[in-house]
Design an enzyme around this catalytic site. Structure first.
Site, short mmCIF file in Angstrom:
data_model
loop_
_atom_site.label_atom_id
_atom_site.label_comp_id
_atom_site.label_asym_id
_atom_site.label_seq_id
_atom_site.Cartn_x
_atom_site.Cartn_y
_atom_site.Cartn_z
N ASP A 80 -23.11 -12.24 43.93
CA ASP A 80 -22.29 -13.17 44.73
C ASP A 80 -20.89 -13.37 44.15
OD1 ASP A 80 -24.39 -13.48 46.48
OD2 ASP A 80 -25.15 -15.28 45.51
N LYS A 113 -22.96 -0.93 32.14
CA LYS A 113 -24.28 -1.50 32.43
C LYS A 113 -24.05 -2.95 32.80
CE LYS A 113 -26.07 1.49 28.87
NZ LYS A 113 -26.56 1.57 27.52
N HIS A 147 -20.59 4.70 31.25
CA HIS A 147 -21.58 4.03 30.42
C HIS A 147 -21.71 2.54 30.74
CE1 HIS A 147 -24.34 4.58 27.15
NE2 HIS A 147 -23.86 3.54 26.51
#
Length: 107
Positions: free
Chosen positions: A51, A46, A44
């Protein structure tokens, strides 16, 4: 970014491979390295790292529906106290979901 020879790596939930509207095929066609989780749990996460210093994370599902119509939150930060744990998590996910790695053995 990938066209400018920037390394782009993506780890997705395995269920996303078959979701209508999934962009995984486009990523693969563009030569972007994509791995999917191989665990039995729903991934789950996100988040995105840029960089190794910029973190984007929150409740946002990265879909047009979510962006245009949902009430979501996104945190964008360069604070190392937040970035470093996500860097470690991404590398762990990347390594754990290497299709070329031997399957773990039961002890």
């Amino acid at each position: 970014m990938h066209r400018r020879r920037v390394a782009v790596r993506v780890v997705i939930d395995k269920d996303y491979l078959d979701i209508n509207g999934s962009q995984v095929g486009r990523l693969l066609k563009a030569g972007i390295s994509v791995r999917h989780d191989t665990g039995s749990y729903f991934m789950h996460h996100k988040f995105a790292l840029v960089d190794g210093r910029l973190l984007l994370t929150g409740s946002l599902n990265w879909t047009m529906t979510a962006v245009q119509g949902n009430r979501e939150n996104v945190l964008v930060t360069e604070d190392p106290a937040f970035v470093k744990p996500f860097l470690r998590e991404f590398e762990e996910l990347w390594t754990a979901n290497d299709p070329a790695a031997p399957a773990p053995t039961l002890a």
